[in-house]
Design an enzyme around this catalytic site. Structure first.
Site, short mmCIF file in Angstrom:
data_model
loop_
_atom_site.label_atom_id
_atom_site.label_comp_id
_atom_site.label_asym_id
_atom_site.label_seq_id
_atom_site.Cartn_x
_atom_site.Cartn_y
_atom_site.Cartn_z
N ASP A 1 7.86 -18.60 12.64
CA ASP A 1 8.37 -18.25 11.12
C ASP A 1 7.11 -18.27 10.19
O ASP A 1 7.19 -17.21 9.21
CB ASP A 1 9.46 -18.92 10.54
N LYS B 1 15.74 -29.02 15.92
CA LYS B 1 16.66 -28.73 15.21
C LYS B 1 18.05 -28.46 16.04
O LYS B 1 18.82 -27.67 15.80
CB LYS B 1 16.56 -27.19 14.61
#
Lengths: 383, 489
Positions: free
Chosen positions: B204, B168
């Site tokens: 997450d 990312k």
């Protein structure tokens, strides 16, 4: 005295790659009757202008914010009023709108000339007639509304959309308005993280990342999360369909949106919703000469703290607009004209007013962040 | 050539539709295709769990060391950190039974820190923690902290996580292969102005599961459908062949599948389209995260753009005239897919706004319809692929009733994702099993706090057990009793 001066012509481009051209001409303009000739030293470069020229629209800011020195005065004007060599800025008027960047400008109406005190550097003064004036006008328009809300609410949230030159001026000018009032909070939203961090350095309450790639609902949630209690006033210098839609979704009842008028597209608004929530949308008025005068006074007295800015030679104008569009430059960009200004250029750095008054560590923070930018145009005294 | 084609098409009106179909056909997958994918995924999962096979397995099935779901007794104040992208959040969470209150602040991470050194990154994180604690008057307290760190990590303990690789857009040197908890604690030490101890690192998906489990005891699966995609689930310890800790109760552990990497070994080649190959070729991590690239938000917009561009080049869209924006890689944001598919009538309001933003000057209503069609094919395939993964795990767990905690922008904001998944999972699920999809609210914040709370509780229980053991052993020895009396002072 005929010199070889540089005339920069602004053309509506066929070729997107080169919106501005530098060309030289030999003719020195003549002093108009009842007017004067001003030699331009610095002109502000505004991001939105580059965009508008690209698409063939006429920008609302006339094209430059000019600071210079009086070169020649028509002899019908009383001597005491204007003296050649005096530092001046020009109130942006229709008269100047289509003349393009020029080294010498013919001024018909001397009422548009505002003198600036000797202690104010021309490069700072250059920013005042355009961006600063518009931001000032916006805040003045918002002021009565904010004051009305202050009486009934524990906290008034003001959101500035756009962390470019206009947004940064709004942050600085708002500090003068807000003073010690801790129940007025100023937020700044923008797509660029670098620009937002610059805005934060300028002292706004908080910054909100309006990342164009994120879903609208997510952006709205984040905004409401940061602005607890919703937003009461939005000052939107961008005014695109997206920013307007977001603003309307976060705006409280009886909220006010001030729009800048440099939008590239039409925006459609649901009037029923507006009426139901008793909200208003108002265009930011063009500033007046007396407001410009107030700004000059405020800055020279140190009451108003200009945002950080960088100086670039006018020959680099194309690159400057490109860099502004890509957020490689944060803070204002000012173009400098002519070789006479090299002395000033060599001494220039990322400046803000506090550095002029006294040394400030804030300048250091700004300098280190600028290492990403076009290092040709910026000069650092130390790094 | 284009003119001839147009002339032909006016003669045979169905021809144009057929040509569009030809270009988008690869996105239509059959029920058998999805069943085959489920079988291949099960193979991949088992490979990851197996002792010998894990080394070469692409789907790593990392144990998370989280062995308890919240039991409702969690109470107190906890700090949480959430790092997964350009936003970094610090949260203060108060737990009291079912009640959860949160204070949080977002701190942006500038580009030069994302690309700088690990020390700079963790110093920045420590500074943000300090600012938050100061603003919330927490500096005098010593609060336990949970860290949601959403990058692939190999965990060796609840608070020992070694970063496998940055993703990312991050690229801080000196972090890959290192324990990020250690790096965080070192940065906090360097400051010397606050007491913070990180008790747990989660990712997450674990956050989504824990957060959902707090209000629904049947939650056994956490799913992320956002910029990336990943899932975690409750696995029984005997199945986790690489498990190196005790086999006592609780007899299970949460497994972070990192299922985005499914297909890296070629397993998905039979359904890969030219568009998928193109996206992969031009990504930062070519050849990796193949399954993820067919599903998640980071790539969905780009896949749609490539299809639209192909249609345009064949004269089937915008009469062959696009724009610079449409030709720019990455410019078709995934949010456009959700917005276009949200148009419900022939007004095509959202679609037209997207075309406007992409500077496409001339378009017809037919163009709007085609764009919407392409978006729906790509998003449906994504939803069905994710469903295959979920169904596979549900079948594997074989629990009669399971709630799946889901989070992520794709799931939250796409108008049809939820419904498509409900339909497909039901179809692929073994008979007799029931499931529910539940939106997990703020898993990264609440989840991290819950894990820290659980860790805190387990630590306290362990301490109590150890103390009890000591006093039991010392029942007869006087010196021992004196020693234990001393330690209690």
């Amino acid at each position: 005295m005929n010199k070889n001066e540089v005339q920069v012509a602004m053309k509506v481009p066929e070729n997107l790659a080169a919106p501005f051209e530098c060309s030289s001409s030999l003719a020195m303009p003549e002093v108009p009757k009842g007017g004067m000739l001003v030699r331009v030293c610095y002109a502000g470069a505004c991001y939105c202008e580059g965009q508008m020229r690209k698409t063939g629209n006429k920008p609302r800011l006339p094209g430059f914010e000019v600071a210079g020195v009086i070169h020649d005065v028509c002899n019908t004007i009383p001597n005491s009023n204007f003296i050649p060599g005096a530092k001046v800025i020009l109130f942006p008027d229709e008269e100047l709108a289509n003349s393009g960047y020029m080294e010498y400008i013919r001024i018909q109406n001397v009422e548009n000339v505002v003198q600036i005190p000797q202690n104010m550097p021309l490069e700072v003064a250059a920013m005042l007639p355009g961006g600063a004036l518009l931001s000032y006008s916006a805040l003045l328009k918002a002021k009565p509304h904010v004051e009305k809300l202050q009486d009934v609410k524990s906290c008034v949230n003001v959101l500035v959309v756009g962390a470019g030159g206009l947004g940064l001026w709004a942050v600085r000018l708002a500090q003068d308005f807000i003073g010690q009032n801790t129940n007025i909070r100023l937020f700044v939203a923008d797509n660029s993280i670098d620009k937002l961090l610059t805005a934060q350095d300028h002292g706004c309450y908080d910054i909100i990342h309006w990342n164009e790639e994120d879903h609208e609902q997510y952006i709205i949630e984040r905004t409401l999360d940061a602005c607890r209690g919703g937003v009461d006033v939005v000052i939107d210098f961008v005014s695109s369909p997206r920013t307007m839609s977001r603003s309307l979704k976060v705006l409280n009842r009886e909220g006010l949106i001030l729009v800048g008028g440099n939008s590239l597209s039409d925006v459609s608004i649901n009037l029923n919703a507006l009426a139901a929530k008793q909200q208003s949308i108002v265009g930011i008025p063009k500033g007046t000469i007396s407001q410009l005068q107030e700004l000059v006074t405020g800055v020279s007295e140190g009451k108003i703290n200009p945002p950080c800015f960088s100086i670039h030679p006018v020959e680099d104008a194309n690159q400057v607009f490109e860099d502004l569009a890509q957020c490689k430059i944060t803070g204002r960009a000012v173009l400098s004209f002519g070789t006479d200004n090299t002395a000033m250029m060599n001494n220039s750095t990322m400046l803000n007013n506090t550095q002029m008054m006294n040394n400030s560590t804030q300048m250091m923070n700004n300098s280190t962040r600028m290492t990403n930018a076009n290092s040709n145009s910026l000069h650092y005294t130390d790094n | 050539m284009h003119q001839v084609l147009k002339a032909l098409m006016t003669m045979l009106p169905d021809c144009e539709d057929m040509l569009v179909e030809n270009i988008v056909r690869p996105f239509h997958l059959s029920d058998d295709d999805y069943k085959k994918i489920m079988d291949l995924m099960l193979e991949s999962f088992n490979k990851g769990l197996g002792k010998e096979s894990n080394e070469t397995a692409r789907v790593k099935m990392f144990p998370t060391y989280v062995r308890a779901v919240p039991d409702g007794t969690e109470e107190g104040d906890f700090l949480a950190l959430d790092l997964g992208g350009t936003n970094f959040r610090v949260l203060l969470i108060n737990l009291k039974g079912q009640e959860v209150t949160m204070e949080s602040k977002i701190y942006l991470i500038p580009q030069h820190i994302m690309l700088g050194t690990g020390i700079q990154l963790f110093d920045h994180i420590a500074e943000c923690i300090f600012k938050f604690m100061k603003e919330n008057c927490l500096l005098e307290k010593n609060l336990p902290l949970g860290f949601t760190f959403s990058f692939p990590c190999k965990q060796k303990g609840l608070n020992k996580a070694f970063l496998s690789t940055w993703t990312k857009g991050f690229k801080c040197e000196g972090v890959e292969g290192n324990d990020i908890v250690k790096l965080l604690h070192e940065a906090i030490e360097r400051r010397g102005d606050m007491h913070v101890e990180c008790l747990a690192v989660i990712n997450d998906t674990v956050g989504a599961l824990m957060s959902c489990a707090h209000s629904d005891r049947n939650c056994a699966l956490g799913l992320i459908l956002g910029t990336g995609t990943n899932a975690c689930y409750i696995e029984e310890l005997p199945c986790v062949e690489l498990w190196d800790e005790d086999m006592e109760d609780p007899n299970f552990v949460l497994i972070n599948t990192e299922w985005g990497a499914f297909g890296d070994d070629g397993a998905l080649d039979f359904i890969k389209t030219d568009y998928d190959k193109h996206v992969d070729k031009h990504s930062i991590n070519t050849g990796r995260q193949i399954y993820e690239k067919m599903i998640s938000g980071m790539y969905m917009g780009e896949i749609v753009r490539l299809v639209l561009e192909k249609l345009r080049r064949h004269g089937l869209l915008f009469q062959g005239k696009g724009s610079e924006e449409l030709s720019t890689r990455g410019r078709f944001y995934t949010k456009y897919v959700s917005e276009i598919e949200s148009d419900v009538d022939d007004g095509f309001k959202n679609t037209k706004q997207v075309f406007d933003e992409l500077c496409i000057d001339h378009f017809t209503e037919e163009d709007c319809r085609i764009a919407q069609y392409v978006c729906s094919l790509v998003s449906t395939r994504a939803a069905y692929l994710a469903s295959a993964g979920i169904a596979c795990l549900l079948n594997k767990m074989n629990r009669p009733e399971v709630t799946v905690g889901v989070d992520g922008s794709l799931y939250r904001f796409h108008p049809h994702f939820h419904d498509l998944m409900m339909e497909k999972i039901q179809q692929l699920l073994n008979p007799g099993l029931k499931f529910k999809l539940m939106l997990s609210h703020d898993g990264s914040g609440k989840g991290a706090a819950l894990v820290a709370a659980v860790a805190n509780r387990l630590n306290a229980e362990k301490k109590l057990k150890a103390q009890k053991k000591q006093t039991d052993n010392c029942a007869n020895s006087e010196e021992c009793c004196q020693a234990s009396a001393q330690s209690q002072r």
